[in-house]
Every structure is written in structure tokens, then in C-alpha cells.
Design a protein around this motif. Structure first.
Motif, PDB file in Angstrom:
ATOM      1  N   ALA A  87     -45.377 -24.019 -67.163  1.00 38.89           N
ATOM      2  CA  ALA A  87     -46.578 -24.201 -67.984  1.00 38.89           C
ATOM      3  C   ALA A  87     -47.719 -23.316 -67.492  1.00 38.89           C
ATOM      4  CB  ALA A  87     -46.999 -25.671 -67.974  1.00 38.89           C
ATOM      5  N   ILE A  88     -47.867 -23.220 -66.178  1.00 39.78           N
ATOM      6  CA  ILE A  88     -48.913 -22.363 -65.599  1.00 39.78           C
ATOM      7  C   ILE A  88     -48.681 -20.901 -66.000  1.00 39.78           C
ATOM      8  CG2 ILE A  88     -49.778 -21.407 -63.420  1.00 39.78           C
ATOM      9  CD1 ILE A  88     -49.201 -24.258 -62.238  1.00 39.78           C
ATOM     10  N   GLY A  89     -47.440 -20.433 -65.868  1.00 38.11           N
ATOM     11  CA  GLY A  89     -47.133 -19.050 -66.215  1.00 38.11           C
ATOM     12  C   GLY A  89     -47.333 -18.759 -67.687  1.00 38.11           C
ATOM     13  N   VAL A  90     -46.857 -19.651 -68.552  1.00 38.63           N
ATOM     14  CA  VAL A  90     -46.970 -19.432 -70.001  1.00 38.63           C
ATOM     15  C   VAL A  90     -48.438 -19.437 -70.425  1.00 38.63           C
ATOM     16  CG1 VAL A  90     -46.479 -20.433 -72.263  1.00 38.63           C
ATOM     17  CG2 VAL A  90     -44.671 -20.308 -70.534  1.00 38.63           C
ATOM     18  N   LEU A  91     -49.206 -20.386 -69.911  1.00 38.51           N
ATOM     19  CA  LEU A  91     -50.623 -20.437 -70.267  1.00 38.51           C
ATOM     20  C   LEU A  91     -51.355 -19.190 -69.777  1.00 38.51           C
ATOM     21  CD1 LEU A  91     -51.455 -24.189 -69.586  1.00 38.51           C
ATOM     22  CD2 LEU A  91     -51.589 -23.012 -71.786  1.00 38.51           C
ATOM     23  N   GLY A  92     -51.010 -18.727 -68.578  1.00 38.88           N
ATOM     24  CA  GLY A  92     -51.625 -17.509 -68.069  1.00 38.88           C
ATOM     25  C   GLY A  92     -51.354 -16.315 -68.964  1.00 38.88           C
ATOM     26  N   VAL A  93     -50.118 -16.185 -69.436  1.00 38.73           N
ATOM     27  CA  VAL A  93     -49.763 -15.084 -70.340  1.00 38.73           C
ATOM     28  C   VAL A  93     -50.522 -15.206 -71.655  1.00 38.73           C
ATOM     29  CG1 VAL A  93     -47.900 -14.099 -71.717  1.00 38.73           C
ATOM     30  CG2 VAL A  93     -47.493 -14.692 -69.325  1.00 38.73           C
ATOM     31  N   LEU A  94     -50.602 -16.413 -72.208  1.00 35.61           N
ATOM     32  CA  LEU A  94     -51.298 -16.605 -73.487  1.00 35.61           C
ATOM     33  C   LEU A  94     -52.785 -16.289 -73.357  1.00 35.61           C
ATOM     34  CD1 LEU A  94     -49.607 -19.899 -74.756  1.00 35.61           C
ATOM     35  CD2 LEU A  94     -49.211 -17.562 -75.551  1.00 35.61           C
ATOM     36  N   ILE A  95     -53.386 -16.690 -72.248  1.00 34.97           N
ATOM     37  CA  ILE A  95     -54.804 -16.381 -72.038  1.00 34.97           C
ATOM     38  C   ILE A  95     -55.008 -14.878 -71.959  1.00 34.97           C
ATOM     39  CG2 ILE A  95     -56.692 -16.555 -70.374  1.00 34.97           C
ATOM     40  CD1 ILE A  95     -55.552 -19.370 -69.665  1.00 34.97           C
ATOM     41  N   LEU A 153     -48.379 -34.403 -70.342  1.00 29.82           N
ATOM     42  CA  LEU A 153     -48.469 -32.977 -70.022  1.00 29.82           C
ATOM     43  C   LEU A 153     -49.693 -32.333 -70.660  1.00 29.82           C
ATOM     44  CD1 LEU A 153     -47.227 -30.466 -68.708  1.00 29.82           C
ATOM     45  CD2 LEU A 153     -45.862 -30.154 -70.783  1.00 29.82           C
ATOM     46  N   MET A 154     -49.962 -32.638 -71.919  1.00 28.75           N
ATOM     47  CA  MET A 154     -51.110 -32.022 -72.586  1.00 28.75           C
ATOM     48  C   MET A 154     -52.413 -32.428 -71.924  1.00 28.75           C
ATOM     49  SD  MET A 154     -52.087 -29.844 -74.704  1.00 28.75           S
ATOM     50  CE  MET A 154     -50.475 -29.535 -75.440  1.00 28.75           C
ATOM     51  N   GLY A 155     -52.497 -33.635 -71.422  1.00 24.42           N
ATOM     52  CA  GLY A 155     -53.695 -34.057 -70.711  1.00 24.42           C
ATOM     53  C   GLY A 155     -53.916 -33.238 -69.457  1.00 24.42           C
ATOM     54  N   HIS A 156     -52.841 -32.961 -68.712  1.00 24.82           N
ATOM     55  CA  HIS A 156     -52.957 -32.113 -67.526  1.00 24.82           C
ATOM     56  C   HIS A 156     -53.348 -30.687 -67.898  1.00 24.82           C
ATOM     57  CE1 HIS A 156     -51.536 -35.060 -64.625  1.00 24.82           C
ATOM     58  NE2 HIS A 156     -50.492 -35.344 -65.395  1.00 24.82           N
ATOM     59  N   VAL A 157     -52.768 -30.184 -68.986  1.00 22.04           N
ATOM     60  CA  VAL A 157     -53.097 -28.827 -69.436  1.00 22.04           C
ATOM     61  C   VAL A 157     -54.577 -28.726 -69.792  1.00 22.04           C
ATOM     62  CG1 VAL A 157     -52.755 -27.159 -71.300  1.00 22.04           C
ATOM     63  CG2 VAL A 157     -50.778 -28.226 -70.212  1.00 22.04           C
ATOM     64  N   LEU A 158     -55.071 -29.673 -70.571  1.00 20.07           N
ATOM     65  CA  LEU A 158     -56.472 -29.633 -70.990  1.00 20.07           C
ATOM     66  C   LEU A 158     -57.418 -29.781 -69.808  1.00 20.07           C
ATOM     67  CD1 LEU A 158     -56.281 -31.740 -74.288  1.00 20.07           C
ATOM     68  CD2 LEU A 158     -56.483 -29.259 -74.055  1.00 20.07           C
ATOM     69  N   ALA A 159     -57.047 -30.616 -68.841  1.00 20.23           N
ATOM     70  CA  ALA A 159     -57.887 -30.779 -67.651  1.00 20.23           C
ATOM     71  C   ALA A 159     -57.978 -29.465 -66.881  1.00 20.23           C
ATOM     72  CB  ALA A 159     -57.330 -31.892 -66.766  1.00 20.23           C
ATOM     73  N   SER A 160     -56.858 -28.779 -66.724  1.00 19.74           N
ATOM     74  CA  SER A 160     -56.862 -27.492 -66.017  1.00 19.74           C
ATOM     75  C   SER A 160     -57.677 -26.446 -66.778  1.00 19.74           C
ATOM     76  CB  SER A 160     -55.431 -26.990 -65.813  1.00 19.74           C
ATOM     77  OG  SER A 160     -54.729 -27.798 -64.891  1.00 19.74           O
ATOM     78  N   LEU A 161     -57.486 -26.382 -68.086  1.00 19.50           N
ATOM     79  CA  LEU A 161     -58.219 -25.396 -68.883  1.00 19.50           C
ATOM     80  C   LEU A 161     -59.723 -25.652 -68.849  1.00 19.50           C
ATOM     81  CD1 LEU A 161     -55.888 -25.049 -72.007  1.00 19.50           C
ATOM     82  CD2 LEU A 161     -56.260 -23.349 -70.214  1.00 19.50           C
ATOM     83  N   GLU A 162     -60.111 -26.902 -68.845  1.00 23.94           N
ATOM     84  CA  GLU A 162     -61.536 -27.230 -68.802  1.00 23.94           C
ATOM     85  C   GLU A 162     -62.164 -26.723 -67.502  1.00 23.94           C
ATOM     86  OE1 GLU A 162     -64.501 -31.140 -68.991  1.00 23.94           O
ATOM     87  OE2 GLU A 162     -62.364 -31.380 -68.551  1.00 23.94           O
ATOM     88  N   GLY A 216     -57.050 -32.166 -56.671  1.00 27.04           N
ATOM     89  CA  GLY A 216     -56.972 -32.586 -58.062  1.00 27.04           C
ATOM     90  C   GLY A 216     -56.550 -34.035 -58.229  1.00 27.04           C
ATOM     91  N   LYS A 217     -57.010 -34.631 -59.328  1.00 32.23           N
ATOM     92  CA  LYS A 217     -56.550 -35.950 -59.735  1.00 32.23           C
ATOM     93  C   LYS A 217     -55.842 -35.886 -61.087  1.00 32.23           C
ATOM     94  CE  LYS A 217     -60.108 -38.485 -57.185  1.00 32.23           C
ATOM     95  NZ  LYS A 217     -61.253 -39.433 -57.269  1.00 32.23           N
ATOM     96  N   THR A 218     -56.025 -34.787 -61.761  1.00 31.96           N
ATOM     97  CA  THR A 218     -55.262 -34.418 -62.962  1.00 31.96           C
ATOM     98  C   THR A 218     -55.132 -32.903 -62.934  1.00 31.96           C
ATOM     99  OG1 THR A 218     -57.300 -34.314 -64.264  1.00 31.96           O
ATOM    100  CG2 THR A 218     -56.024 -36.370 -64.398  1.00 31.96           C
ATOM    101  N   GLY A 219     -54.382 -32.365 -63.879  1.00 30.99           N
ATOM    102  CA  GLY A 219     -54.202 -30.924 -63.952  1.00 30.99           C
ATOM    103  C   GLY A 219     -52.802 -30.504 -63.557  1.00 30.99           C
ATOM    104  N   LEU A 220     -52.469 -29.270 -63.857  1.00 26.57           N
ATOM    105  CA  LEU A 220     -51.115 -28.778 -63.618  1.00 26.57           C
ATOM    106  C   LEU A 220     -50.802 -28.675 -62.125  1.00 26.57           C
ATOM    107  CD1 LEU A 220     -50.974 -26.081 -66.429  1.00 26.57           C
ATOM    108  CD2 LEU A 220     -49.728 -28.252 -66.357  1.00 26.57           C
ATOM    109  N   GLY A 221     -51.781 -28.264 -61.327  1.00 22.77           N
ATOM    110  CA  GLY A 221     -51.559 -28.232 -59.885  1.00 22.77           C
ATOM    111  C   GLY A 221     -51.284 -29.620 -59.334  1.00 22.77           C
ATOM    112  N   PHE A 222     -52.040 -30.603 -59.808  1.00 19.02           N
ATOM    113  CA  PHE A 222     -51.820 -31.984 -59.385  1.00 19.02           C
ATOM    114  C   PHE A 222     -50.472 -32.492 -59.861  1.00 19.02           C
ATOM    115  CE2 PHE A 222     -52.455 -36.620 -60.102  1.00 19.02           C
ATOM    116  CZ  PHE A 222     -52.681 -37.004 -58.787  1.00 19.02           C
ATOM    117  N   LEU A 223     -50.066 -32.105 -61.069  1.00 18.63           N
ATOM    118  CA  LEU A 223     -48.752 -32.475 -61.590  1.00 18.63           C
ATOM    119  C   LEU A 223     -47.646 -31.965 -60.671  1.00 18.63           C
ATOM    120  CD1 LEU A 223     -47.091 -33.583 -64.107  1.00 18.63           C
ATOM    121  CD2 LEU A 223     -47.065 -31.212 -64.880  1.00 18.63           C
ATOM    122  N   ILE A 224     -47.768 -30.728 -60.216  1.00 21.78           N
ATOM    123  CA  ILE A 224     -46.771 -30.157 -59.310  1.00 21.78           C
ATOM    124  C   ILE A 224     -46.751 -30.917 -57.988  1.00 21.78           C
ATOM    125  CG2 ILE A 224     -46.232 -28.102 -57.937  1.00 21.78           C
ATOM    126  CD1 ILE A 224     -47.249 -26.425 -60.283  1.00 21.78           C
TER     127      ILE A 224
END
Length: 264
Positions: free
Chosen positions: A239-247, A67-76, A213-221
């Protein structure tokens, strides 16, 4: 001291109401899935199933990464597109308002392009860059760029002309008036545009990852849907919603530091 306590009370009330609404939503979710069984797990998994899947995805790879790998890929990818949109969009918006000749030349192009949905650019982005980070960053940029331009332009246009005239009376030239008077006064509108751009870019990124996508939260879904794993889909959505709120909270904190007088 009074200002700080007032700001704290102003912030604590919305947080309390937000916690109550989230608690109510969680309670309804548990009742509908785990207690009364109104909704089957193939439609809406229970919160406990989602939490178990979340814990599993943290340690075990799925669709190429944990999961963290997908999160970091999306954030990048998101950060590349949003930062470029801010660096280009804010100055362009300022000059739209400050330089009529520049607006006359560039505004027709901008107005035409901004009505094209970001996802309409996905096929051409794939042709240019392939299914790469650059493709998804381009979609983010296209989604985020207009808000930066429009709000920066509006912020400059609404600067009181008396302030500009006063700066010129004291001997400030065009560039000094712009940087020392106009831009600081327009900063609230500029930051509002940045917040909108961040939100638009985040949503566009997830859509792009669903497609290319080949990684990332959208690809995970998307992979959760292909594997009939509804709990995986919900982990990605949450995860998408929580990260959006934190950003967004991070941007609000930056806004308070830049403009401490705007405590609301």
C-alpha cells in the motif's frame, strides 16, 4: 496532433515495460511461494495470501481501523508536513538565490540543520506535541523541506542573466523580474524539488508511524509484526509503494499541465 501522438507513444513505452517488470516479479513470487515452496509463509507469504489479507483489511478493522482508515490517516499527516515544506521551502530557496544578504544570514543555519536526520527529531517532537499528528507531520516537514529549498535555489541561480537584463531594459523592477521572469524559468527545478520532497516526506512519515503512530500504514506494519502476521506487513508495504507511485504520477500530471512543452 503530431505532438500529442508523440507524447502518447513516449508515455506508453515506459508503461508497457513497467507492466512487464511487475508481471515478471509477480510470476517469480508465485513460483517461489505457491508452486515450488522455496520460501516459507513465515518469511514470504504467497500473493494469494496477501490479496486475501488485503480484502479482509478493507472490511475488518485491524489496529484500530480498517485499511482505508490507516491510508487516510497517513495521507493526512503527510499532506500537512509536505504542504508546509513547499509553502516555506520554495520561497526561502528563491530568496537564497535572489537576495545575497538573506542567504548570508540564513544559509549557515539551513546547512547545519539539513544534515540532521529527520528521525533524530522524533524525541523532541514527542516532547513538544506528544504522540500526535503534529509530531509525525513535523518529521515529514523536516524530511521534505531541504529538497524544496535547494532545488528552488538552484533553479533561480541557473536562470540566464540575459533574461534578467532584458526584463530590466524593458522597465521591470526587482519584484516584477522575479515573479514574471525568474520564477517561471526556474519552475522545472522547483517542481523537481517538490517531487523529491514528496518522496522524502512519504518515507519519513512511515518511519515516524512505526515509532509513534496510533494509526496509519506504518503503525499497521508495526502491529502486523507484533501479531506475527507477515501478510499484514506485506499489505502495508505494498500500500505504501502503490500510494507513493500514485502521488508521484499526480505530480507529473501537474507538471505537464504547468509545462506542456516538457513532454518527456
Amino acid at each position: 496532433m503530431t505532438i500529442r501522438s508523440s507524447a502518447t507513444s513516449t508515455l506508453s513505452a515506459p508503461l508497457a515495460y513497467g507492466a512487464m517488470s511487475l508481471g515478471l516479479l509477480g510470476t517469480l513470487w508465485v513460483l517461489a511461494t505457491s508452486v515450488f515452496g522455496w520460501v516459507g509463509p513465515e518469511v514470504l507469504p504467497s500473493p494469494f495470501a496477501v490479496m486475501a489479507r488485503f480484502a479482509n483489511l478493507i472490511v475488518e478493522p485491524f489496529a484500530g481501523a480498517a485499511l482505508m482508515g490507516h491510508v487516510l490517516a497517513s495521507l493526512e499527516r503527510w499532506s500537512y508536513g509536505v504542504i508546509l515544506a513547499i509553502l516555506l521551502g520554495v520561497p526561502i530557496g528563491i530568496f537564497f538565490a535572489w537576495a545575497p544578504w538573506f542567504r548570508a544570514v540564513m544559509n549557515p543555519i539551513f546547512e547545519t540543520l539539513r544534515y540532521i536526520p529527520p528521525f533524530a527529531w522524533v524525541p523532541i517532537a514527542i516532547l513538544w506535541f506528544g504522540a500526535s499528528t503534529a509530531t509525525q507531520a513535523m518529521v515529514v516537514f523536516i524530511a521534505a523541506f531541504p529538497a524544496c529549498v535547494i532545488n528552488a535555489q538552484l533553479g533561480v541561480q541557473h536562470v540566464d542573466n540575459i533574461l534578467i537584463q532584458a526584463a530590466r531594459v524593458f522597465g521591470a523592477g526587482q519584484s516584477r523580474t522575479l515573479t514574471r521572469v525568474v520564477v517561471p524559468v526556474a519552475t522545472p527545478s522547483i517542481i523537481t524539488g517538490i517531487r523529491i520532497a514528496i518522496s522524502n516526506g512519504w518515507m519519513a512519515l512511515v518511519g515516524a508511524e512505526l515509532v509513534v503512530g496510533k494509526t496509519g500504514l506504518g503503525f499497521l506494519i508495526a502491529q502486523g509484526q507484533q501479531n506475527d502476521s507477515v501478510s499484514t506487513i506485506f499489505v502495508g508495504i505494498i500500500a505504501i509503494g502503490v500510494l507513493g507511485v500514485l502521488i508521484d504520477l499526480g505530480v507529473q500530471q501537474l507538471e505537464r499541465r504547468l509545462m506542456p512543452w516538457r513532454l518527456s
